[in-house]
Design an enzyme around this catalytic site. Structure first.
Site, PDB file in Angstrom:
ATOM      1  N   SER A  45      74.819 -95.711  49.667  1.00  0.00           N
ATOM      2  CA  SER A  45      75.601 -96.573  50.552  1.00  0.00           C
ATOM      3  C   SER A  45      74.750 -97.170  51.671  1.00  0.00           C
ATOM      4  O   SER A  45      73.977 -96.472  52.340  1.00  0.00           O
ATOM      5  CB  SER A  45      76.760 -95.785  51.163  1.00  0.00           C
ATOM      6  OG  SER A  45      77.477 -96.600  52.076  1.00  0.00           O
ATOM      7  N   SER A 105      76.336 -98.607  54.210  1.00  0.00           N
ATOM      8  CA  SER A 105      77.226 -98.644  55.367  1.00  0.00           C
ATOM      9  C   SER A 105      76.622 -98.005  56.614  1.00  0.00           C
ATOM     10  O   SER A 105      76.734 -98.567  57.715  1.00  0.00           O
ATOM     11  CB  SER A 105      78.566 -97.988  55.024  1.00  0.00           C
ATOM     12  OG  SER A 105      79.283 -98.776  54.099  1.00  0.00           O
ATOM     13  N   LYS A 147      89.504 -95.169  47.365  1.00  0.00           N
ATOM     14  CA  LYS A 147      90.254 -96.276  47.974  1.00  0.00           C
ATOM     15  C   LYS A 147      91.757 -96.190  47.709  1.00  0.00           C
ATOM     16  O   LYS A 147      92.558 -96.669  48.510  1.00  0.00           O
ATOM     17  CB  LYS A 147      89.708 -97.621  47.479  1.00  0.00           C
ATOM     18  CG  LYS A 147      88.308 -97.922  47.988  1.00  0.00           C
ATOM     19  CD  LYS A 147      87.848 -99.309  47.561  1.00  0.00           C
ATOM     20  CE  LYS A 147      86.468 -99.618  48.101  1.00  0.00           C
ATOM     21  NZ  LYS A 147      86.034-101.001  47.782  1.00  0.00           N
ATOM     22  N   ASN A 193      89.910 -99.502  52.192  1.00  0.00           N
ATOM     23  CA  ASN A 193      88.493 -99.201  52.401  1.00  0.00           C
ATOM     24  C   ASN A 193      88.179 -98.914  53.863  1.00  0.00           C
ATOM     25  O   ASN A 193      87.036 -98.637  54.210  1.00  0.00           O
ATOM     26  CB  ASN A 193      87.612-100.348  51.893  1.00  0.00           C
ATOM     27  CG  ASN A 193      87.577-101.528  52.845  1.00  0.00           C
ATOM     28  OD1 ASN A 193      88.552-101.821  53.535  1.00  0.00           O
ATOM     29  ND2 ASN A 193      86.460-102.230  52.874  1.00  0.00           N
ATOM     30  N   ASP A 207      87.659-105.708  52.476  1.00  0.00           N
ATOM     31  CA  ASP A 207      86.955-106.390  51.380  1.00  0.00           C
ATOM     32  C   ASP A 207      87.515-107.793  51.157  1.00  0.00           C
ATOM     33  O   ASP A 207      86.758-108.735  50.910  1.00  0.00           O
ATOM     34  CB  ASP A 207      87.092-105.591  50.076  1.00  0.00           C
ATOM     35  CG  ASP A 207      86.220-104.346  50.057  1.00  0.00           C
ATOM     36  OD1 ASP A 207      85.169-104.346  50.719  1.00  0.00           O
ATOM     37  OD2 ASP A 207      86.601-103.377  49.373  1.00  0.00           O
ATOM     38  N   GLY A 261      85.053-110.205  34.580  1.00  0.00           N
ATOM     39  CA  GLY A 261      85.315-108.783  34.694  1.00  0.00           C
ATOM     40  C   GLY A 261      86.714-108.507  35.217  1.00  0.00           C
ATOM     41  O   GLY A 261      87.450-109.412  35.614  1.00  0.00           O
ATOM     42  N   GLY A 302      89.271-104.949  36.962  1.00  0.00           N
ATOM     43  CA  GLY A 302      89.172-103.691  37.685  1.00  0.00           C
ATOM     44  C   GLY A 302      89.432-103.876  39.165  1.00  0.00           C
ATOM     45  O   GLY A 302      89.958-104.895  39.613  1.00  0.00           O
ATOM     46  N   TYR A 338      74.429-106.111  44.815  1.00  0.00           N
ATOM     47  CA  TYR A 338      73.356-106.343  45.783  1.00  0.00           C
ATOM     48  C   TYR A 338      72.115-105.495  45.502  1.00  0.00           C
ATOM     49  O   TYR A 338      71.073-105.686  46.136  1.00  0.00           O
ATOM     50  CB  TYR A 338      73.846-106.085  47.219  1.00  0.00           C
ATOM     51  CG  TYR A 338      74.315-104.677  47.508  1.00  0.00           C
ATOM     52  CD1 TYR A 338      73.414-103.676  47.869  1.00  0.00           C
ATOM     53  CD2 TYR A 338      75.665-104.340  47.431  1.00  0.00           C
ATOM     54  CE1 TYR A 338      73.834-102.384  48.135  1.00  0.00           C
ATOM     55  CE2 TYR A 338      76.102-103.059  47.704  1.00  0.00           C
ATOM     56  CZ  TYR A 338      75.188-102.087  48.052  1.00  0.00           C
ATOM     57  OH  TYR A 338      75.613-100.800  48.318  1.00  0.00           O
ATOM     58  N   GLY A 370      76.431-109.754  46.952  1.00  0.00           N
ATOM     59  CA  GLY A 370      77.179-108.565  47.328  1.00  0.00           C
ATOM     60  C   GLY A 370      76.820-108.083  48.716  1.00  0.00           C
ATOM     61  O   GLY A 370      77.665-107.498  49.407  1.00  0.00           O
TER      62      GLY A 370
END
Length: 276
Positions: A18, A20, A69, A90, A106, A129, A131, A218, A239
């Site tokens: 991550s 973050s 999430k 999130n 997001d 895609g 999901g 990313y 990303g």
């Protein structure tokens, strides 16, 4: 007398990758929040309730990544309309009274990342895609797309899910087979929500004058598709752009401070990725 320490963290599993902590800590330093810390914890769905139940008054907020999430929702006191629309949280902001409020940054983060590149509105779009990320992309498109969204998916079950999300989010969604994804590359906006390598085979099929590609990956970066897209002169949103914009919103909510330093956070993220 110094201010009491305030804590925040990102939870998920796996969590070691991550970015973050890098982004939030860069923001704290720039904002002069010397008493704030931001950590990461390896937490799965089974361990989540105990972790949440033991949070003390020093905690200001949490970032949630997969697979938490949705699992976090029953543990919250309130969920924003944005998060409820995709059944995914999130961001959790913890009030001084212990109240836990969930949000989803997001979705507005996607919109902000596109706006930064001058994309305010499109008349159609393609999603590669399905999901969780694809549903967030649909929610973002509900804000900026005036026409049809075509989703290219690998199974009938995924196709049905995307159509259901479209109905729920009031977005006109048409589904097509993944094998026909080449056709989607000519859309005014193409959003790829697939794992690393999944779109590599499409890189040789990029049209001569591509419009805008939003690739939510990313690392590694650039993807083969993004590299070819850029080489042909198309606009590319990465990303990392999404990650930084949604993190800016998280810092604002958790700290109550601003303006949050977008460029400083992006540079910190780019530096961290370069070190990997």
């Amino acid at each position: 007398m110094s201010a009491p320490q305030r804590r925040a963290a990102v939870l998920g599993s796996p969590i070691g990758h991550s970015l973050s902590p890098v982004l939030h800590r860069a923001a704290y330093e720039e904002l002069g929040l010397i008493d704030w810390t931001y950590d990461h914890f390896e937490i799965d769905e089974a361990a989540l309730p105990e972790f949440i139940g033991e949070l003390g008054p020093e905690w200001a907020g949490l970032s949630l990544t997969m697979p938490l999430k949705r699992a976090i929702i029953p543990l919250l006191d309130e969920v924003s309309g944005t998060a409820a629309s995709v059944e995914a949280v999130n961001t959790v902001v913890l009030g001084e009274d212990g109240r836990k409020v969930g949000d989803n940054t997001d979705i507005p983060g996607m919109v902000a990342a596109l706006r930064e590149r001058g994309i305010e509105q499109v008349d159609s779009a393609a999603i590669l895609g399905a999901g969780a990320t694809a549903s967030s992309a649909l929610a973002a498109l509900a804000r900026i797309c005036t026409g049809e969204v075509v989703a290219y998916v690998r199974s009938d079950a995924r196709a049905a899910e995307m159509r259901q999300w479209g109905e729920r989010l009031d977005v006109e969604v048409r589904t097509e087979a993944w094998e026909d994804a080449r056709e989607g590359l000519s859309a005014p906006l193409v959003i790829t929500t697939t794992p690393a390598g999944a779109t590599d085979a499409l890189s040789g099929l990029v049209p001569e004058r591509p419009a805008t590609l939003f690739d939510v990956l990313y690392d590694p970066w650039p993807t083969e598709l993004a590299a070819r897209w850029s080489a042909y002169g198309g606009a590319v949103v990465s990303g990392l752009d999404l990650l930084v914009h949604q993190a800016v919103l998280q810092v604002e909510q958790m700290t109550g401070r601003g303006p949050v330093p977008l460029d400083v956070m992006r540079k910190a993220g780019e530096h961290a990725l370069a070190q990997r």
